[in-house]
Design an enzyme around this catalytic site. Sequence first.
Site, short mmCIF file in Angstrom:
data_model
loop_
_atom_site.label_atom_id
_atom_site.label_comp_id
_atom_site.label_asym_id
_atom_site.label_seq_id
_atom_site.Cartn_x
_atom_site.Cartn_y
_atom_site.Cartn_z
N GLU B 194 0.82 -1.22 0.00
CA GLU B 194 0.00 0.00 0.00
C GLU B 194 0.85 1.27 0.00
OE1 GLU B 194 -0.92 2.47 2.52
OE2 GLU B 194 -0.67 1.50 4.46
N HIS B 369 -0.55 4.69 8.34
CA HIS B 369 0.11 4.19 7.13
C HIS B 369 1.60 4.46 7.19
CE1 HIS B 369 -3.71 3.51 5.04
NE2 HIS B 369 -4.11 4.63 5.61
#
Lengths: 556, 556
Positions: B194, B369
């Site tokens: 990702e 993230h």
Amino acid sequence: MSTNEQLSVFALGGLNEIGKNMYAIQYGEEIVVIDCGNKFPDESLLGIDLIIPDVSYLVENKEKVRALIVTHGHEDHIGGIPFFLKKLNVPVYATQFTLGLIELKLKEHKILRESELIAIDSNSSLTFNNLRVNFFRVNHSIPDCLGTVFYTPEGAVVHTGDFKFDLTPVNKQYADIHKMAKIGEGGVLLLISESTNAERPGLTPSEKQVGEHVYEAFQKAKRKVIISTFASNINRVQQVVEASRLTNRKLVLLGRSMVNVVQVAMNRGYLDVPEGMIIESDQIEQFPPEQIAILCTGSQGEPNAALSRLSSGNFRGVEILPEDTVILAAGPIPGNERNVTRIVDNLYSIGANVIYGSGSTTGMHVSGHGSQEDLKLMLTLMKPKYFIPVHGEYRMLHHHQMLAESVGVEPGNTFIMNNGDVVDIQNGIARQTRSIPAGNTYVDGIGVGDVGDIVLRDRKQLSEDGLLIIILTMGKRDGSLLSPPDTITRGFVYAKDNEELLKEVNQLVTKTVNEQREGNRNDWGRIKRQVKKSVGQYLFAQTKRKPMILPIIIEF
Amino acid sequence: MSTNEQLSVFALGGLNEIGKNMYAIQYGEEIVVIDCGNKFPDESLLGIDLIIPDVSYLVENKEKVRALIVTHGHEDHIGGIPFFLKKLNVPVYATQFTLGLIELKLKEHKILRESELIAIDSNSSLTFNNLRVNFFRVNHSIPDCLGTVFYTPEGAVVHTGDFKFDLTPVNKQYADIHKMAKIGEGGVLLLISESTNAERPGLTPSEKQVGEHVYEAFQKAKRKVIISTFASNINRVQQVVEASRLTNRKLVLLGRSMVNVVQVAMNRGYLDVPEGMIIESDQIEQFPPEQIAILCTGSQGEPNAALSRLSSGNFRGVEILPEDTVILAAGPIPGNERNVTRIVDNLYSIGANVIYGSGSTTGMHVSGHGSQEDLKLMLTLMKPKYFIPVHGEYRMLHHHQMLAESVGVEPGNTFIMNNGDVVDIQNGIARQTRSIPAGNTYVDGIGVGDVGDIVLRDRKQLSEDGLLIIILTMGKRDGSLLSPPDTITRGFVYAKDNEELLKEVNQLVTKTVNEQREGNRNDWGRIKRQVKKSVGQYLFAQTKRKPMILPIIIEF
């Protein structure tokens, strides 16, 4: 001095908002206005182009309004001027560069010839009956910015304009720190200071820093450089010119406002461009790419501006090619981030090297507004008794108040106001007890002020759930339905896919109309209301949507 | 292994966007799907509630789809599941906490009973014909997240899920770094990772940092604390519980999703709350303010969520008072900044102390993230031959590719794809040569997929310049106008203020209709087109606006 006279200060724009700045200093029967800007609408104001301050109060008191002083040439300080002058043709005082930008606007609105524009600089002095106005230079992200000091019978009122402290300014445009210190030493009754970056700790970096990063990027660029920034930031443009000179590049200007504003700056001596550096876009092919730099508009991602069109291959005659370097030399104004990232994505997929963002090591942007240490320095230089923070949303005004109190402004002596609130000072005591009318005027297309709340509300409903028109042909004599109802939909559902639903709606309408007729023949208003109600309830139960329902009765 | 079989990898969502993640691994006649999320529309999608992936391709190949594996419980990974299961009822594999959140959704959509939900953890192993699937724990801003590794005849494919490396995780939820290293040592053919923070240098800080700042703020708060965050960030909620415990505060939960998700977390052992700490909102008055903490939804400024309503005094039974401390413990997702600052402004004007922003000294938020160093660590552990960056807009995918090449992935072995593009791997060689259908499905109210481009375009025009309806009653026999035209406007101008303009429009319509009749009697289509054209041109010249013009002909 009449004992009834007092000093009054208010804003018609710029409080609890960023944009449409307009401030006023009044003593007795004289009002001097500072700035007249516009504001851009957010998405909830559908179809509106511009917002300007509602100037009704000044129009009602037109005989008192002596002058409009303009602190600098940004849109949120000059964008409302053409509309204001059309209602009240007062003399406008501004620096040469600011006047140049104002003139561009007045030309567009075809009122340049009737306007009275007077050039001032930091040494100018204006005298009205009870007001004497002096000026001092400040640094900002546009050249030729002034702060103002009003000498009134009550005391001195200082308005900072927009500012930061840039101790290494481009083109040696030093701020008047010594003059500011003198003004403060002489005693300042009231300071009005801008609050844009009041939440940011530290100092705002110098514009020179951007110049260094721009130069490095120009050096590293193997092919042509495309750099976008605000046309009005002439100091940044100067650094682009410098980087082009040092890397032996020709310079192309793209975008109407870039061309216009650079022209104004060059004509009035604010921008120094070597002879022969600027070329036209159709000459680009005459030079190898590493000798080309393009300076364009569109750093905010505006869809119709040069950068956006270049990034989607829609700019006639100019192409961004793989290995070109694209620099976004401007921070995205809050609200514009998605437009900017959309362009960055496009540029990457073309294969360009993209430099964006304002991190301190590679940053191609610094703010024009002072951060907390700049604001505290201004407060310290001016040492005011009273303080009105302006040019900010509530939290910025609040933070600015806390900064003021941290450097010695007495608690209780700061006024956080709304547009229209008035601070009156008499015998050295300031109070905020009254308000005058203030608000927004919407500019939409050509029309000014004719888009009100009803029109906006309708647009909102239409935008969210669309429209259903129901046409009923009714007999005048007996109020009966002469034919089955017709329905037309727009923006609700695609009719061909929803025949069942619309058939049900027609049947429901017929039933409702017949029920209504029993009580009240020919009461079209009642019939329409009932149809709206029953169809609305039905549609919401079936679809969870609430289109605007417009029954139309044609009588025969 | 048939010589025709190959390994194929594609996305139906999550490429060139943030949101609606849906990935698929196919070997031969078997497809395993990873995640099925939704995406929230931006303002240009008027009236749309949700966007989900277009799953037509999977429906056409339904006999091949073996399973849906869900990596974690965020909306952009589970929000599309109810709609997907209604079309294809495949078994769903997810961790306990993720399943808890999925069950809440399936209950809402009334399909919980028919669904097959299977709990897995990092030690689980799933076997299909040619695919064996193992898992490994990763850290993220929600508990119980997994990465997956697919062992296929071509080699191992790793999908990271959403991740960062948090070496001091709350509740000792360590990531499986040793397992990741083993997987990498065994040889990874393809890594799918990702890209959300691929533009950010450095490491993403640990969640523990937020906990420390939250505790400091709780200590300093003289009255009650109101703290808003994402309900799904149970680790952050745990730290709020801890800070409440250490400062002797009762805890009130406000907001339906906060109550629901905390319930799920407590029931399944993911959240540890001391007995008796949680109280109801109507018990607040029983305690002095310094013994109260309120945990609520609305950290993104959502107008209907708890925080927004509290900030405008619209939450029944609970008030924010001066000197209360309000903490926004979540970073604004791009696009939500203005909603958040609006609430901050309101809270300041109530007189609350507001803590917001993610600066490292006071920051109440860290991302879930990984930044560049986290992403490089994952690439280094996995040492893949091929690389597909996912979960990002183009520039994020691009930056992730550069990171991959900087740690040793061969140039040419990274695939930056669009939704629908397929990478096929056969005999160890990967190619991207084909695409399958992929796109957006819009959910609006109850309707799924029935708001297409035409409806959206109409809503856009209606929202910007409104609507003008022109009613023409025409004689069937001779095609003549039986009465003067009627006009109805909505969202265009306010009719009462514009009688002159509308009168001109009526005259223009009459003239146009009569001109058209001379050529073509009863050609209603032609008459309507000409009326639209002439009125449109006239209105634009007069007003610079382009309302939707709807001529309606009633014939008698």
